[in-house]
Scaffold this active site. Structure first.
Site, PDB file in Angstrom:
ATOM      1  N   TYR A  32      -0.098  -8.667   7.366  1.00  0.00           N
ATOM      2  CA  TYR A  32       0.317  -7.417   6.723  1.00  0.00           C
ATOM      3  C   TYR A  32      -0.009  -7.439   5.227  1.00  0.00           C
ATOM      4  O   TYR A  32      -0.562  -6.480   4.674  1.00  0.00           O
ATOM      5  CB  TYR A  32       1.811  -7.233   6.946  1.00  0.00           C
ATOM      6  N   LYS A  46      -2.526  -5.047   3.083  1.00  0.00           N
ATOM      7  CA  LYS A  46      -2.004  -4.228   1.991  1.00  0.00           C
ATOM      8  C   LYS A  46      -2.656  -4.574   0.657  1.00  0.00           C
ATOM      9  O   LYS A  46      -2.860  -3.698  -0.196  1.00  0.00           O
ATOM     10  CB  LYS A  46      -0.483  -4.371   1.908  1.00  0.00           C
TER      11      LYS A  46
END
Length: 301
Positions: free
Chosen positions: A171, A175
């Site tokens: 993640y 990001k």
């Protein structure tokens, strides 16, 4: 109340729940025509349903606004093309793309599977690149045809990406990639009248309620409500923000700030002998600012 986005056509991906839903509702409240995209899957990206997107559309329409639902997979190149095409077909133009869709498959690196890595990178990073590609191509063509383009791409990064958070290498990498994508795309698209910015939100949603936020006191829960994220996105979608591009905004119900990206820190003359490197690196690190914690402040541990 003045309506910042009167007549502007906006796509919001992942808008069936949480932060994306708040974006769609506030954009509509401020006069935007909204394409509400949501695959309708689970938090981990499994399954699909038209229900969440259609529910937000009905809520917007009940308030007197204009909206249509879309359930295309934004991480699919052709699906992203259909999404952008639907906005243009339905409303005659496209002014704003808000890339918000995302999933979580948290795991420590040593336990992470290839599928868990691939799924998160695909939805977040490719799911930002694909709609942006098709929207940017549309705006480039309008600009080359002599139109005055005043368009926006608003991406969604995360404190996990720009600061770091254990258990989220997939993640966080996605990001962080979105933050870099934002900066570079802003440079490329300025000539066509397109600004590109990102937010790094912290909010209590179904994606974060199992990460500790769900057990927070009520006062904290209110401070971390997703409604606090929508105002900066609505403003960035408006004509007022045309001079702002290439920035990442750290936003929650507790603060609104600008995240400052990588800069060169202390430096020395290069060393060509690795046996002499130790003292040089030690001196550099002694003078360097430490990495940030999850709040964006200098790490002290």
């Amino acid at each position: 109340m003045s309506r910042l986005c009167e007549g502007r056509v906006c796509i919001v991906t992942g808008a069936g729940r949480g932060i994306g839903r708040e974006h769609a509702l506030m954009l509509a409240e401020h006069g935007a025509k909204v394409v509400v995209n949501d695959l309708g899957g689970s938090m981990s990206g499994e399954g699909a349903s038209s229900g969440p997107a259609q529910e937000v559309v009905e809520e917007i329409r009940a308030g007197g606004g204009e909206a249509v639902a879309n359930t295309d997979d934004v991480s699919d190149w052709d699906g992203a093309a259909r999404l952008v095409g639907q906005a243009i077909d339905e409303f005659g133009r496209l002014d704003v793309l808000v890339n918000n869709a995302g999933i979580l498959r948290d795991r420590m690196l040593v336990n992470m599977t290839e599928a868990e890595w691939d799924a998160v990178i695909k939805v977040h990073l490719k799911g930002t690149a694909a709609p942006s590609h098709h929207a940017a191509a549309y705006w480039r063509d309008r600009s080359k045809a002599g139109e005055d383009v005043d368009a926006r791409i608003i991406n969604t990064s995360s404190p996990s990406g720009i600061y770091g958070n254990p258990g989220q290498t997939n993640y966080g990498a996605a990001k962080a990639g979105i933050a870099a994508f934002t900066v570079i795309a802003s440079m490329e698209l300025a000539r066509y009248g397109v600004t590109v910015n990102a937010i790094a939100p912290a909010a209590l949603t179904r994606m974060t309620e199992n990460l500790g936020m769900g057990q927070a006191p009520e006062e904290v829960r209110q401070q971390m409500a997703p409604r606090w994220i929508a105002p900066i996105v609505t403003w960035l979608a408006s004509g007022e923000s045309r001079q702002v591009t290439g920035r990442v905004f750290d936003v929650s119900g507790r603060r609104l700030g600008v995240a400052e990206g990588w800069h060169i820190g202390p430096s020395e003359t290069p060393v060509d002998d690795p046996t002499r490197m130790g003292p040089v690196v030690a001196d550099l690190l002694a003078r360097a600012r430490p990495n940030a914690d999850m709040a964006g402040n200098d790490r002290t541990d």
